[in-house]
Design a protein around this motif. Sequence first.
Motif, PDB file in Angstrom:
ATOM      1  N   LYS A 180       0.839  -1.209   0.000  1.00  0.00           N
ATOM      2  CA  LYS A 180       0.000   0.000   0.000  1.00  0.00           C
ATOM      3  C   LYS A 180       0.868   1.250   0.000  1.00  0.00           C
ATOM      4  CE  LYS A 180      -3.879   2.113   2.470  1.00  0.00           C
ATOM      5  NZ  LYS A 180      -4.790   1.986   3.633  1.00  0.00           N
ATOM      6  N   LYS A 181       1.957   1.207   0.784  1.00  0.00           N
ATOM      7  CA  LYS A 181       2.858   2.352   0.809  1.00  0.00           C
ATOM      8  C   LYS A 181       3.515   2.548  -0.548  1.00  0.00           C
ATOM      9  CE  LYS A 181       6.834   4.290   3.263  1.00  0.00           C
ATOM     10  NZ  LYS A 181       7.829   4.071   4.329  1.00  0.00           N
ATOM     11  N   MET A 182       3.917   1.435  -1.172  1.00  0.00           N
ATOM     12  CA  MET A 182       4.517   1.533  -2.506  1.00  0.00           C
ATOM     13  C   MET A 182       3.526   2.071  -3.519  1.00  0.00           C
ATOM     14  SD  MET A 182       6.584  -2.093  -2.572  1.00  0.00           S
ATOM     15  CE  MET A 182       7.000  -1.900  -4.300  1.00  0.00           C
ATOM     16  N   LEU A 183       2.263   1.690  -3.381  1.00  0.00           N
ATOM     17  CA  LEU A 183       1.237   2.124  -4.321  1.00  0.00           C
ATOM     18  C   LEU A 183       0.890   3.597  -4.149  1.00  0.00           C
ATOM     19  CD1 LEU A 183      -0.815   1.267  -6.521  1.00  0.00           C
ATOM     20  CD2 LEU A 183      -2.408   0.725  -4.676  1.00  0.00           C
ATOM     21  N   TYR A 184       0.895   4.061  -2.924  1.00  0.00           N
ATOM     22  CA  TYR A 184       0.409   5.402  -2.625  1.00  0.00           C
ATOM     23  C   TYR A 184       1.514   6.426  -2.365  1.00  0.00           C
ATOM     24  CZ  TYR A 184      -4.284   3.455  -2.178  1.00  0.00           C
ATOM     25  OH  TYR A 184      -5.481   2.849  -2.434  1.00  0.00           O
ATOM     26  N   THR A 185       2.777   6.005  -2.391  1.00  0.00           N
ATOM     27  CA  THR A 185       3.871   6.932  -2.107  1.00  0.00           C
ATOM     28  C   THR A 185       4.928   6.827  -3.192  1.00  0.00           C
ATOM     29  OG1 THR A 185       3.508   6.647   0.267  1.00  0.00           O
ATOM     30  CG2 THR A 185       5.577   7.674  -0.411  1.00  0.00           C
ATOM     31  N   ASP A 186       5.345   7.965  -3.739  1.00  0.00           N
ATOM     32  CA  ASP A 186       6.408   7.979  -4.727  1.00  0.00           C
ATOM     33  C   ASP A 186       7.739   7.703  -4.034  1.00  0.00           C
ATOM     34  OD1 ASP A 186       7.569   8.736  -7.432  1.00  0.00           O
ATOM     35  OD2 ASP A 186       8.564  10.189  -6.131  1.00  0.00           O
ATOM     36  N   PRO A 187       8.503   6.700  -4.485  1.00  0.00           N
ATOM     37  CA  PRO A 187       9.722   6.320  -3.768  1.00  0.00           C
ATOM     38  C   PRO A 187      10.835   7.354  -3.838  1.00  0.00           C
ATOM     39  CG  PRO A 187       9.527   5.106  -5.834  1.00  0.00           C
ATOM     40  CD  PRO A 187       8.240   5.850  -5.643  1.00  0.00           C
ATOM     41  N   ASP A 188      10.854   8.190  -4.863  1.00  0.00           N
ATOM     42  CA  ASP A 188      11.941   9.149  -5.038  1.00  0.00           C
ATOM     43  C   ASP A 188      11.734  10.427  -4.239  1.00  0.00           C
ATOM     44  OD1 ASP A 188      13.246   7.436  -6.823  1.00  0.00           O
ATOM     45  OD2 ASP A 188      12.036   8.185  -8.498  1.00  0.00           O
ATOM     46  N   THR A 189      10.487  10.879  -4.127  1.00  0.00           N
ATOM     47  CA  THR A 189      10.222  12.167  -3.480  1.00  0.00           C
ATOM     48  C   THR A 189       9.466  12.049  -2.158  1.00  0.00           C
ATOM     49  OG1 THR A 189       8.140  12.438  -4.698  1.00  0.00           O
ATOM     50  CG2 THR A 189      10.147  13.285  -5.732  1.00  0.00           C
ATOM     51  N   GLY A 190       8.854  10.894  -1.916  1.00  0.00           N
ATOM     52  CA  GLY A 190       8.039  10.740  -0.721  1.00  0.00           C
ATOM     53  C   GLY A 190       6.676  11.396  -0.840  1.00  0.00           C
ATOM     54  N   LEU A 191       6.367  11.930  -2.003  1.00  0.00           N
ATOM     55  CA  LEU A 191       5.071  12.579  -2.216  1.00  0.00           C
ATOM     56  C   LEU A 191       3.989  11.527  -2.482  1.00  0.00           C
ATOM     57  CD1 LEU A 191       6.126  15.490  -4.612  1.00  0.00           C
ATOM     58  CD2 LEU A 191       5.485  15.701  -2.201  1.00  0.00           C
ATOM     59  N   PRO A 192       2.719  11.900  -2.295  1.00  0.00           N
ATOM     60  CA  PRO A 192       1.646  10.991  -2.710  1.00  0.00           C
ATOM     61  C   PRO A 192       1.792  10.635  -4.189  1.00  0.00           C
ATOM     62  CG  PRO A 192       0.755  12.763  -1.370  1.00  0.00           C
ATOM     63  CD  PRO A 192       2.194  13.114  -1.619  1.00  0.00           C
ATOM     64  N   SER A 193       1.533   9.381  -4.489  1.00  0.00           N
ATOM     65  CA  SER A 193       1.692   8.925  -5.865  1.00  0.00           C
ATOM     66  C   SER A 193       0.509   9.359  -6.727  1.00  0.00           C
ATOM     67  CB  SER A 193       1.806   7.400  -5.899  1.00  0.00           C
ATOM     68  OG  SER A 193       0.568   6.817  -5.499  1.00  0.00           O
ATOM     69  N   ARG A 194       0.651   9.105  -8.002  1.00  0.00           N
ATOM     70  CA  ARG A 194      -0.418   9.416  -8.939  1.00  0.00           C
ATOM     71  C   ARG A 194      -1.688   8.642  -8.578  1.00  0.00           C
ATOM     72  NH1 ARG A 194      -1.905   7.410 -14.181  1.00  0.00           N
ATOM     73  NH2 ARG A 194      -2.759   9.059 -15.496  1.00  0.00           N
ATOM     74  N   GLN A 195      -1.521   7.374  -8.157  1.00  0.00           N
ATOM     75  CA  GLN A 195      -2.670   6.549  -7.786  1.00  0.00           C
ATOM     76  C   GLN A 195      -3.404   7.146  -6.589  1.00  0.00           C
ATOM     77  OE1 GLN A 195      -4.026   4.028  -9.344  1.00  0.00           O
ATOM     78  NE2 GLN A 195      -5.615   3.763  -7.785  1.00  0.00           N
ATOM     79  N   ARG A 196      -2.639   7.620  -5.599  1.00  0.00           N
ATOM     80  CA  ARG A 196      -3.268   8.207  -4.404  1.00  0.00           C
ATOM     81  C   ARG A 196      -4.053   9.457  -4.773  1.00  0.00           C
ATOM     82  NH1 ARG A 196      -6.294   9.221  -1.582  1.00  0.00           N
ATOM     83  NH2 ARG A 196      -6.270   9.839   0.615  1.00  0.00           N
ATOM     84  N   TRP A 200      -8.126  10.171  -4.422  1.00  0.00           N
ATOM     85  CA  TRP A 200      -8.652  11.331  -3.696  1.00  0.00           C
ATOM     86  C   TRP A 200      -9.568  12.151  -4.608  1.00  0.00           C
ATOM     87  CZ3 TRP A 200      -6.147  16.582  -2.386  1.00  0.00           C
ATOM     88  CH2 TRP A 200      -6.919  17.235  -1.433  1.00  0.00           C
ATOM     89  N   ALA A 201      -9.125  12.348  -5.854  1.00  0.00           N
ATOM     90  CA  ALA A 201      -9.941  13.109  -6.798  1.00  0.00           C
ATOM     91  C   ALA A 201     -11.246  12.376  -7.093  1.00  0.00           C
ATOM     92  CB  ALA A 201      -9.154  13.355  -8.088  1.00  0.00           C
ATOM     93  N   GLU A 202     -11.203  11.051  -7.129  1.00  0.00           N
ATOM     94  CA  GLU A 202     -12.432  10.273  -7.332  1.00  0.00           C
ATOM     95  C   GLU A 202     -13.397  10.471  -6.168  1.00  0.00           C
ATOM     96  OE1 GLU A 202     -11.010   6.341  -7.823  1.00  0.00           O
ATOM     97  OE2 GLU A 202     -10.579   6.553  -9.969  1.00  0.00           O
ATOM     98  N   GLU A 203     -12.858  10.520  -4.954  1.00  0.00           N
ATOM     99  CA  GLU A 203     -13.708  10.756  -3.789  1.00  0.00           C
ATOM    100  C   GLU A 203     -14.343  12.145  -3.864  1.00  0.00           C
ATOM    101  OE1 GLU A 203     -11.145  10.240  -0.466  1.00  0.00           O
ATOM    102  OE2 GLU A 203     -10.821   8.094  -0.806  1.00  0.00           O
ATOM    103  N   LEU A 204     -13.559  13.139  -4.281  1.00  0.00           N
ATOM    104  CA  LEU A 204     -14.101  14.498  -4.407  1.00  0.00           C
ATOM    105  C   LEU A 204     -15.174  14.554  -5.488  1.00  0.00           C
ATOM    106  CD1 LEU A 204     -10.760  16.537  -4.172  1.00  0.00           C
ATOM    107  CD2 LEU A 204     -12.515  16.322  -2.404  1.00  0.00           C
ATOM    108  N   THR A 205     -14.925  13.854  -6.599  1.00  0.00           N
ATOM    109  CA  THR A 205     -15.901  13.831  -7.682  1.00  0.00           C
ATOM    110  C   THR A 205     -17.198  13.167  -7.233  1.00  0.00           C
ATOM    111  OG1 THR A 205     -14.081  13.673  -9.277  1.00  0.00           O
ATOM    112  CG2 THR A 205     -16.288  13.153 -10.069  1.00  0.00           C
ATOM    113  N   ALA A 206     -17.074  12.035  -6.516  1.00  0.00           N
ATOM    114  CA  ALA A 206     -18.254  11.318  -6.043  1.00  0.00           C
ATOM    115  C   ALA A 206     -19.065  12.168  -5.073  1.00  0.00           C
ATOM    116  CB  ALA A 206     -17.841  10.011  -5.374  1.00  0.00           C
ATOM    117  N   ALA A 207     -18.374  12.996  -4.277  1.00  0.00           N
ATOM    118  CA  ALA A 207     -19.057  13.846  -3.304  1.00  0.00           C
ATOM    119  C   ALA A 207     -19.560  15.149  -3.922  1.00  0.00           C
ATOM    120  CB  ALA A 207     -18.129  14.154  -2.129  1.00  0.00           C
ATOM    121  N   GLY A 208     -19.197  15.402  -5.197  1.00  0.00           N
ATOM    122  CA  GLY A 208     -19.605  16.645  -5.845  1.00  0.00           C
ATOM    123  C   GLY A 208     -18.846  17.858  -5.352  1.00  0.00           C
TER     124      GLY A 208
END
Length: 612
Positions: A180-196, A200-208
Motif C-alpha cells: 500500500k505504501k509503494m502504491l500510494y507513495t512515490d519512492p523518489d520524493t516521498g510525495l503521494p503517488s499518482r494513484q493516491r 482522492w480526486a475520485e472521492e471528491l468527484t463522487a461527493a460533488g
Amino acid sequence: MAIGAFAWTGSVFWGAIEIKGDFTDLTTAVPCLIGVALLLIGFAYSAKALGQSWKRERNFVGFTLFGAAIAAYVSHDLSIAVDVVIVLLTTACGVKALTKHLADPLGNYCLIGIAFFTYPLLYIPLRLPGSDISAEHLDQLLAVPFTTVGMMIFAVGFAQSREKIISTVNALNESKDVIKKMLYTDPDTGLPSRQRQLEWAEELTAAGTPFAIIGIFFRNYSQVYSNFGMQYGNAIVAEFVNALKEILPPGYQLGKSLGMRFSIVATGDIDDAILASFANRIIERMKTPFQLEDAAIMVQVSIGSSTYPDDGVSLADVIRNAYTALTEAEQLGEPAYCRFSEELVKKSQYLHWLDHNLRLAFDRSEFTLHYQPKVDLRDGSCNAVEALIRWTHSEAGSIRPDQFIPRCESNGLIIALGHWIISTAASNAAMWSARGCPMRIAINISVQQLRDPELLPKLHEAQTIAGGLLDFELTESCFMSNDPHFLELISQIRHLKFGIHLDDFGTGYSSLSRLKDLPLTVLKLDRVFVQDIANASRGQKLLRAMIHLARELELQVVAEGVETQEQASFLKAHGVEFAQGWLYARAMPSEDLLAWYSVNGKYDYTAVSDKT
C-alpha cells in the motif's frame, strides 16, 4: 505440523492393527504398512531436521537405553525386560519429544522416530516362531500409549501450525502495508503517488466537491541531469519539491505524476484568479536559483490547470483538460501558466488533424515547391531563387507554412519533409539547367535536420544531381550550438559546393565571434529591417551597420521583403547585391518561374558563381 499429521495417521492405522490383533491378516497388514509408510514419508520430508535432532538427542537416547538395559538385567525375565525397554524408550522419547516440540521443533524429530518405531520394530521379531511373548501382551502394553502419543504430537503440531498460520497472516498484513505504501507513495520524493491522487480526486468527484488539478512540468530537468549527473539531479528535485511545499496553500495536495511532472489536487477557493496567482508565485520562486554546493541551478516550469465541474463533468475529463493546458504551456517555450479553455481543445484537435493529414500529404503528393527570385540589384538579372514549401490540402485548401512547419518539427516529420524538399529542388535545378535556365536554389534547413545522420549523404546526392547549383539556408538558432560536430558538418556541406546563407540575420542571437568561425557565403537581411528603411534616423543607420559588417566579413548580402522602389534604391546605393520580395515577384511554381524568367530573367551566372 506435517510430521505430526503423519504420526497421527500412522498411529491410527497401528491402533486398528491392535484391535484386529493379527499382523498376518491382510486386512490388518495393509493398514500397518500404510501407517509405517506414512511415518517414513513424514520423517523423510524432514530428513535434514531429523539428522540435526539426532546430533542433539543421541546422548539422551543412550542414557535411556543404558537405564533400560540395567532394568532388564535386574529383572531376570525376558518378558519384563522387553516391557521395560519398550516402555522406557516410548515414554521417555515421547514425553521429551512433546517438550522439545514446544521449545524447538527441530529437537523432536529423532525422539518421535524412536517413540513410534520401537514398537513396530520389536513387534515382528517377537511374533516369530519360538518367541514366548504373546502379541496380546504387547497390545495391552503399548496400544493405548502409542495412539495417545500420536494424537498428542498431532495436537502440538497443529498448535504450532496455528502459530505459523497466524505469523504468516501477520506477515501478509505487513506486506499489504508495504504494498500500500509503494502504491500510494512515490519512492523518489516521498510525495503521494499518482494513484493516491486519483483516488482522492475520485472521492471528491463522487461527493460533488469542486476541485482543481494543477499540472507542473520540470522543463529543464534533462539539461540539469546531463550537466550535473544523477546525484545533483535527485538533489535538485528534492529542493524543487521543498520549494513547492513552502508556497502550497491549505487544501492543496502536492503529488508526483509521470516523469518530471508533478500534480496538485486543490480544494477550497479555486477560482481563476486564485489559481493564476498561485501559478505565478511558483514561476517567480523558480526565478531564484537553487544553490547546490558551488552550482547555482535554475529551474524552469510549465503549469496548466483545469477545474471540476467547470471544465469537465467527470474526473477523466478534468485530467485530460489539465494535461491539454499543461501541453499548451510547454509549447510556449518559456516558463508559463495556462488555464484550460475550449479554445485549447479546438487547437488540440487541429494539431491532431495536422498530424494525421501531414502524413497523408506525402502519399497524396499535396506538397509543392514554390520559388521566389533573387534579383541582382546591379543589373536586374536573376540567377538564384529561394525554395519555399507549400501545402495544398484536398479539402482544406492552402495551408500556410508557419502553421505546418513548426508542427513537423515537433512531431518528427521535418526529416522526411526535408528529404523531399532537397530531392525536389535538385530535380528542378537539373531540369532548369537542361532547359537553358540554370539557377541556384537555396533550400532552408532546420536545427532538427542537422541532427539527421542521413543529411550529408542526401545533400551530396542532391548536389550531384543539381550540378552544384544548390545552396543552404540556416537561421541564427542553428548557429547557437557549441557542438564541434555541428561546425564540422557545416564545413563538410560547404565542401560540397553549397553556398552557406545565414537567414533572417538580426532577429536572433548571433554572436559575432561565432559568425567569423563559420564558412558563410551570404548574409540575408530580415524583412523587419528592410521595412524600417523609411525611418531615416534609426532604421537606415542600423541597416548601414549590418551591411558594413557583411562587407568586413566578406559576405554577399541579400535583402528580404523588398516591396517598394524606395527600399530597392536605398539598398542598391549602399552596396547590397541581391534583393527578393513582392516588388519583383512572389514565390511561384516551377513552370510559372520559367515563364517569369523568360520575360524578366536577364541571366548572368558569373555574377555569383565565384562567391557561392
